[in-house]
Design an enzyme around this catalytic site. Structure first.
Site, PDB file in Angstrom:
ATOM      1  N   HIS A  77     -14.872 159.317  36.806  1.00  0.00           N
ATOM      2  CA  HIS A  77     -16.336 159.385  36.921  1.00  0.00           C
ATOM      3  C   HIS A  77     -16.987 159.531  35.541  1.00  0.00           C
ATOM      4  O   HIS A  77     -18.002 158.909  35.259  1.00  0.00           O
ATOM      5  CB  HIS A  77     -16.761 160.531  37.839  1.00  0.00           C
ATOM      6  CG  HIS A  77     -16.137 160.458  39.200  1.00  0.00           C
ATOM      7  ND1 HIS A  77     -16.033 161.533  40.023  1.00  0.00           N
ATOM      8  CD2 HIS A  77     -15.563 159.412  39.867  1.00  0.00           C
ATOM      9  CE1 HIS A  77     -15.425 161.166  41.147  1.00  0.00           C
ATOM     10  NE2 HIS A  77     -15.116 159.887  41.070  1.00  0.00           N
ATOM     11  N   HIS A 235     -19.945 154.512  45.513  1.00  0.00           N
ATOM     12  CA  HIS A 235     -18.963 155.316  44.789  1.00  0.00           C
ATOM     13  C   HIS A 235     -17.733 154.488  44.418  1.00  0.00           C
ATOM     14  O   HIS A 235     -17.146 154.682  43.350  1.00  0.00           O
ATOM     15  CB  HIS A 235     -18.549 156.558  45.586  1.00  0.00           C
ATOM     16  CG  HIS A 235     -17.698 157.461  44.756  1.00  0.00           C
ATOM     17  ND1 HIS A 235     -18.224 158.338  43.822  1.00  0.00           N
ATOM     18  CD2 HIS A 235     -16.358 157.545  44.622  1.00  0.00           C
ATOM     19  CE1 HIS A 235     -17.243 158.939  43.184  1.00  0.00           C
ATOM     20  NE2 HIS A 235     -16.092 158.470  43.643  1.00  0.00           N
ATOM     21  N   ASP A 239     -16.086 154.154  40.763  1.00  0.00           N
ATOM     22  CA  ASP A 239     -14.666 154.350  40.448  1.00  0.00           C
ATOM     23  C   ASP A 239     -14.101 153.135  39.715  1.00  0.00           C
ATOM     24  O   ASP A 239     -13.370 153.269  38.724  1.00  0.00           O
ATOM     25  CB  ASP A 239     -13.854 154.550  41.743  1.00  0.00           C
ATOM     26  CG  ASP A 239     -13.910 155.980  42.251  1.00  0.00           C
ATOM     27  OD1 ASP A 239     -14.251 156.900  41.490  1.00  0.00           O
ATOM     28  OD2 ASP A 239     -13.582 156.177  43.449  1.00  0.00           O
ATOM     29  N   HIS A 262      -8.036 152.999  43.454  1.00  0.00           N
ATOM     30  CA  HIS A 262      -7.629 153.195  42.056  1.00  0.00           C
ATOM     31  C   HIS A 262      -6.425 152.347  41.668  1.00  0.00           C
ATOM     32  O   HIS A 262      -6.381 151.769  40.583  1.00  0.00           O
ATOM     33  CB  HIS A 262      -7.296 154.671  41.799  1.00  0.00           C
ATOM     34  CG  HIS A 262      -8.504 155.547  41.782  1.00  0.00           C
ATOM     35  ND1 HIS A 262      -9.549 155.345  40.913  1.00  0.00           N
ATOM     36  CD2 HIS A 262      -8.851 156.615  42.530  1.00  0.00           C
ATOM     37  CE1 HIS A 262     -10.478 156.264  41.118  1.00  0.00           C
ATOM     38  NE2 HIS A 262     -10.081 157.039  42.103  1.00  0.00           N
TER      39      HIS A 262
HETATM   40 ZN   LIG Z   1     -14.300 158.692  42.582  1.00  0.00          ZN
END
Ligand SMILES: [Zn+2]
Length: 297
Positions: A77, A235, A239, A262
């Site tokens: 973040h 969000h 990311d 991720h």
């Molecule tokens: Zn995150």
């Protein structure tokens, strides 16, 4: 805006580490041209951990960097805010193993960086300009980077949950205000059913309704409302922005992701760096990406 930047003044903030649960002090310090973004563990003899892909370490649920024995977790973040605000050179001092989670979004980091002010270096910024598509998939998950004039992200998520379902959004991150207004306030989210499993593995010990949206069977457990109806996909773009920043360069490409996370974000970043015939480095120009332009180091 086309030259490399650092911040004008040191700034700091303190908060809870999401996974270890301890308190951490974060300090941002100006750095000279060409330094790049470097994490510094002040509690570990000022050990330096560059914010680059070659230092990315395997982990669950967050992005971790490791240099030898030293590591720093939950960097995504903060890195999203640093890269989206076009801060190229920065020292990030931490007296603990993780970046504080604060409210689970990137908004406090945007405010912190803006409060520091910006300082332009004399050196120009080189952009990594993609000239050929790079496409990855893993079962139903997809991620791809296509040549584009600017940095744009199109993201779709599809969860079997009444509040999430299918959400999609396309945002140009070329305009630093777009990140600050459309993406930075979007908070991280987790499912109530996963929280106990995370804690069982010694993770999310600092997690609470103050720093994450927690989804129950048919709604959110938080008392505050969502910041956007599609806060979840926002969000995910946040990311992705943080993970992709580990390329270490501002990127000109259109990234399209479907149900990624991720792991896939970081695989794309790695694939881009490895595809040396698919991009070139050059200062910003209005021109569209040129095929056949030579890659430089
Ligand atoms: Zn995150």
């Amino acid at each position: 805006m086309l030259n490399r930047q650092t911040i004008e003044n040191p700034v700091e903030v303190e908060g809870i580490a999401l996974h270890s649960g301890g308190r951490v002090r974060l300090r941002l310090v100006p750095a000279g041209p060409g330094t790049g973004v470097v994490f510094v563990r002040t509690d570990r003899g000022d050990a330096e951990i560059p914010a680059k892909l070659e230092f990315q370490a395997p982990s669950f649920y967050s992005t971790v960097l490791r240099n030898g024995e030293e590591s720093v977790g939950t960097v995504e973040h903060l890195m999203a805010a640093v890269s989206a605000l076009l801060v190229d050179d920065l020292r990030i001092e931490l007296d603990g193993p993780e970046v504080p989670i604060l409210d689970g979004s990137a908004r406090p980091f945007v405010e912190l960086i803006r409060s520091a002010g910006f300082r332009e270096h004399a050196a120009t910024r080189d952009y990594l300009t993609l000239t050929r598509p790079i496409v990855l998939h893993e079962e139903e998950k997809r991620i791809a980077a296509y040549p584009g004039r600017e940095f744009r992200v199109t993201y779709a998520i599809d969860f079997d949950h009444p509040l999430l379902g299918h959400q999609e959004l396309s945002v140009s991150l070329w305009d630093t205000h777009a990140f600050a207004e459309k993406l930075a306030p979007a908070r991280t989210f987790t499912f109530e059913r996963d929280v106990e499993a995370l804690r069982g593995r010694g993770l999310a010990l600092g997690g609470s309704l103050d720093n994450a949206i927690v989804l129950g069977e048919d709604g959110i457990l938080n008392e505050q409302e969502l910041r956007y109806p599609d806060e979840f996909v926002r969000h995910k773009i946040l990311d992705l922005t943080g993970d992709l920043s580990l390329v270490g360069r501002a990127v000109r490409a259109h990234v399209v992701a479907y149900r990624a996370g991720h792991d896939l974000h970081l695989r794309l970043a790695r694939a881009i760096l490895q595809a040396r015939d698919s991009w070139y480095l050059a200062p910003w120009s209005e021109e569209a990406p040129r095929r056949g332009a030579t890659a430089q180091a």
